[in-house]
Design an enzyme around this catalytic site. Structure first.
Site, PDB file in Angstrom:
ATOM      1  N   GLU A 199       0.856  -1.193   0.000  1.00  0.00           N
ATOM      2  CA  GLU A 199       0.000   0.000   0.000  1.00  0.00           C
ATOM      3  C   GLU A 199       0.886   1.235   0.000  1.00  0.00           C
ATOM      4  O   GLU A 199       1.941   1.230   0.630  1.00  0.00           O
ATOM      5  CB  GLU A 199      -0.868   0.050   1.273  1.00  0.00           C
ATOM      6  CG  GLU A 199      -2.099  -0.812   1.208  1.00  0.00           C
ATOM      7  CD  GLU A 199      -2.943  -0.685   2.474  1.00  0.00           C
ATOM      8  OE1 GLU A 199      -2.580   0.070   3.395  1.00  0.00           O
ATOM      9  OE2 GLU A 199      -3.983  -1.364   2.525  1.00  0.00           O
ATOM     10  N   HIS A 234       1.358   0.916  18.225  1.00  0.00           N
ATOM     11  CA  HIS A 234       0.133   0.204  17.866  1.00  0.00           C
ATOM     12  C   HIS A 234      -0.702  -0.198  19.071  1.00  0.00           C
ATOM     13  O   HIS A 234      -1.644  -0.984  18.950  1.00  0.00           O
ATOM     14  CB  HIS A 234       0.426  -0.996  16.970  1.00  0.00           C
ATOM     15  CG  HIS A 234       1.189  -0.614  15.731  1.00  0.00           C
ATOM     16  ND1 HIS A 234       0.674   0.234  14.788  1.00  0.00           N
ATOM     17  CD2 HIS A 234       2.442  -0.917  15.323  1.00  0.00           C
ATOM     18  CE1 HIS A 234       1.573   0.423  13.835  1.00  0.00           C
ATOM     19  NE2 HIS A 234       2.659  -0.255  14.148  1.00  0.00           N
ATOM     20  N   ARG A 291     -14.648  -8.581  16.795  1.00  0.00           N
ATOM     21  CA  ARG A 291     -14.831  -8.842  18.226  1.00  0.00           C
ATOM     22  C   ARG A 291     -15.381  -7.584  18.908  1.00  0.00           C
ATOM     23  O   ARG A 291     -15.420  -6.517  18.307  1.00  0.00           O
ATOM     24  CB  ARG A 291     -13.474  -9.174  18.857  1.00  0.00           C
ATOM     25  CG  ARG A 291     -12.515  -7.996  18.722  1.00  0.00           C
ATOM     26  CD  ARG A 291     -11.221  -8.149  19.464  1.00  0.00           C
ATOM     27  NE  ARG A 291     -10.466  -6.900  19.435  1.00  0.00           N
ATOM     28  CZ  ARG A 291      -9.686  -6.494  18.446  1.00  0.00           C
ATOM     29  NH1 ARG A 291      -9.547  -7.241  17.364  1.00  0.00           N
ATOM     30  NH2 ARG A 291      -9.064  -5.343  18.514  1.00  0.00           N
TER      31      ARG A 291
HETATM   32  C1  MV4 Z   1      -1.100   2.286   7.302  1.00  0.00           C
HETATM   33  C2  MV4 Z   1      -0.486   3.504   7.644  1.00  0.00           C
HETATM   34  C3  MV4 Z   1      -0.183   4.370   6.644  1.00  0.00           C
HETATM   35  N1  MV4 Z   1      -0.441   4.038   5.371  1.00  0.00           N
HETATM   36  N2  MV4 Z   1      -1.342   2.008   6.023  1.00  0.00           N
HETATM   37  C4  MV4 Z   1      -0.972   0.326  11.637  1.00  0.00           C
HETATM   38  C5  MV4 Z   1      -1.845  -0.724  12.215  1.00  0.00           C
HETATM   39  C6  MV4 Z   1      -2.575  -1.341  11.086  1.00  0.00           C
HETATM   40  N3  MV4 Z   1      -3.956  -1.522  11.448  1.00  0.00           N
HETATM   41  C7  MV4 Z   1      -2.405  -0.420   9.958  1.00  0.00           C
HETATM   42  N4  MV4 Z   1      -1.500   0.607  10.363  1.00  0.00           N
HETATM   43  C8  MV4 Z   1      -1.150   1.612   9.513  1.00  0.00           C
HETATM   44  N5  MV4 Z   1      -1.421   1.381   8.208  1.00  0.00           N
HETATM   45  C9  MV4 Z   1      -1.001   2.883   5.075  1.00  0.00           C
HETATM   46  N6  MV4 Z   1      -1.225   2.573   3.821  1.00  0.00           N
HETATM   47  C10 MV4 Z   1      -0.232   3.770   8.989  1.00  0.00           C
HETATM   48  C11 MV4 Z   1      -0.552   2.816   9.928  1.00  0.00           C
HETATM   49  C12 MV4 Z   1      -0.230   3.172  11.273  1.00  0.00           C
HETATM   50  C13 MV4 Z   1      -1.208   3.380  12.217  1.00  0.00           C
HETATM   51  C14 MV4 Z   1      -2.541   3.171  11.922  1.00  0.00           C
HETATM   52  C15 MV4 Z   1      -3.486   3.375  12.869  1.00  0.00           C
HETATM   53  C16 MV4 Z   1      -3.119   3.796  14.132  1.00  0.00           C
HETATM   54  C17 MV4 Z   1      -1.812   3.990  14.451  1.00  0.00           C
HETATM   55  C18 MV4 Z   1      -0.843   3.781  13.514  1.00  0.00           C
HETATM   56  C19 MV4 Z   1       0.496   3.995  13.843  1.00  0.00           C
HETATM   57  C20 MV4 Z   1       1.454   3.773  12.897  1.00  0.00           C
HETATM   58  C21 MV4 Z   1       1.108   3.368  11.616  1.00  0.00           C
END
Ligand code: MV4
Length: 494
Positions: A199, A234, A291
């Site tokens: 992504e 996270h 959940r």
């Molecule tokens: C991402 C992102 C930026 N761009 N995807 C982290 C947990 C997982 N659920 C997906 N995550 C992320 N995906 C793209 N394409 C940044 C994160 C991310 C993040 C997302 C939600 C809450 C906190 C976070 C901390 C770091 C990175």
């Protein structure tokens, strides 16, 4: 449903049992040897020791749990969060044993547990997706081709992962090969599945999720959003509902997308669809959690619903008793996770005795906890002591109540994240509502927390151990010594 077993521990086991009791349903607790004296064990109508402390020998023993259900004539299992809650194979075995799994079908869990199939499902429903690969990427050549289209930086994500597990950032083309190999081998060893996808990396996004509930009769509604951007590695730290940045139009749009995803996987029960929201308020599907989540409480506070009761009613095949247009947001709610961790020491989990443990009370304050004064925090499970939740007429009042509640919360014996949460709640960026998932990394340094009242701690530790002495003399001496030593050490350090 006459009797349910709660396949979980701590605060969530208690929280589920309270709702079950209100509905006239009998409760069965399972507990590990480390949890023998925990409040949730005493609160249950019946309780069975399931094994030694490690989760793999206790709370993850699915077959043993099903055998206990048969023996005690249990007709429903509530899995809580973590442990077996998103394990489709367990849900399948429960169904095959003729017991009701209080949650979605194993088929829905399988569809959403695999991120590639979850994304394909969401895409089919025209839910906005971040640019990236269509499906799994299995070789470097293909990865480079996709990277040329998406641009850098990009993320390689494990299809079986989630919550940031098995995720790798790639800044430039020369890094793709190495990062891809690492991601695939990590995914293989962590999840037994090396499928990865790509992504485009959204910088500094917000994490906003939509709570929903669906019944077995084709009805599904969204219970608005939760803002969960304040995270550390996270792990969510603070959650709130509603988000300070959503407009009614955007809320309705995201809500409809979440309901569409649920319908596409024939969802039943309570679920959450996670989105990334960028600075221009564009939103993108991330994943679905099948959940009840830790932070479901803030959605309860603003809707007036009891999500566990709703889950049980759906599991009993009842129709939802409300429609989308019946639901309104009432005020504002915030939750902080109170963890036995030391924010001054890289949030290292703490073990020890809760020498003093006094929870805040009063209007608009809710504490969902699983501990009592004098209890040991076991090393075997996660470090959350409690969830502190406030509800006010608006965001300002919810924050004010939270600061008051944090000040009223007295915990001595282990370091906690309470002071750290106070730092966040008083930070101008948090107060303004203008923050993203980079908040803690960008604004927090441990030196910012230096307002410990060590003298109070020391006195309170002694007071606590004297109180504790009432029941357990031998213990108390040791605890007292340790507590004083700890306070002195802390005082020296400052
Ligand atoms: C991402 C992102 C930026 N761009 N995807 C982290 C947990 C997982 N659920 C997906 N995550 C992320 N995906 C793209 N394409 C940044 C994160 C991310 C993040 C997302 C939600 C809450 C906190 C976070 C901390 C770091 C990175």
């Amino acid at each position: 449903m006459q009797k349910i077993l709660i396949a979980n521990r701590g605060e969530i086991a208690l929280r589920v049992m309270r709702s079950a009791k209100e509905m006239g349903i009998k409760t069965v607790a399972i507990f590990s040897e480390a949890d023998r004296n925990a409040p949730f064990v005493r609160y249950a109508d019946e309780a069975v020791c399931i094994g030694p402390p490690p989760s793999s020998q206790s709370y993850l023993q699915g077959d043993k749990i099903i055998a206990i259900c048969k023996e005690l004539k249990v007709d429903g299992i509530h899995p809580g969060y973590g442990f077996l809650s998103e394990n489709a194979d367990f849900a399948r075995k429960v169904r095959e044993a003729g017991i009701t799994f209080i949650g979605p079908s194993p088929e829905s869990m399988d569809m959403m547990g695999d991120k590639l199939s979850a994304k394909a499902t969401a895409k089919k429903m025209n839910v906005p997706m971040i640019t990236g690969s269509e499906g799994a990427v299995s070789n470097v050549k293909e990865a480079i081709k996709i990277a040329k289209e998406t641009g850098f930086p990009l993320l390689i994500k494990a299809s079986a992962g989630g919550g940031g597990k098995g995720m790798r950032l790639v800044e430039k083309e020369s890094e793709i090969e190495e990062q891809m190999k690492l991601a695939m081998s990590e995914a293989k060893s962590a999840f037994g599945n090396d499928a990865v996808f790509i992504e485009k990396y959204a910088s500094q996004p917000r994490h906003i999720e939509i709570q929903l509930i669906a019944d077995n009769h084709g009805n599904c509604v969204y219970l608005f959003e939760r803002e969960c951007s304040v995270q550390r590695r996270h792990q969510k730290v603070i959650e709130e509902a509603p988000s300070a940045v959503l407009t009614p139009e955007l809320r309705a749009k995201m809500g409809k997308c979440a309901v569409d995803v649920a319908k596409a996987c024939n969802y039943s029960g309570a679920g959450t669809v996670e989105f990334l929201v960028d600075a221009d308020l564009n939103f993108y599907f991330l994943e679905m959690n099948t959940r009840l989540q830790v932070e479901h409480t803030v959605s309860e506070m603003i809707t007036g619903l009891d999500l566990v009761k709703e889950q049980i009613k759906v599991a009993r095949n009842e129709k939802l008793s409300f429609k989308q247009e019946d639901l309104k947001i009432n005020g504002h709610s915030i939750e902080v996770r109170v963890c036995a961790e030391d924010p001054m020491n890289n949030f290292l989990p703490e073990v020890g005795n809760l020498l003093v443990y006094k929870v805040p009370q009063g209007n608009g304050v809710r504490v969902d906890d699983g501990f009592e004064q004098g209890m040991e925090i076991p090393i075997y499970y996660d470090s959350m002591i409690s969830k502190l939740i406030t509800h006010g007429k608006d965001r300002t009042e919810a924050i004010e109540k939270m600061l008051r509640a944090i000040n009223d919360y007295k915990i001595v014996g282990v370091e906690t994240t309470l002071e750290f949460c106070k730092f966040v709640l008083t930070h101008p960026q948090f107060v303004s509502g203008n923050f993203d998932t980079g908040f803690i990394k960008n604004y927090f340094q441990p030196e910012m927390l230096n307002n410990h009242n060590t003298e109070f701690d020391e006195l309170a530790a002694i007071a606590g151990s004297v109180l504790f002495k009432g029941n357990k003399t031998d213990f108390a001496f040791v605890n007292n010594q340790e507590a004083v030593k700890k306070s002195k050490w802390k005082a020296n350090r400052l």
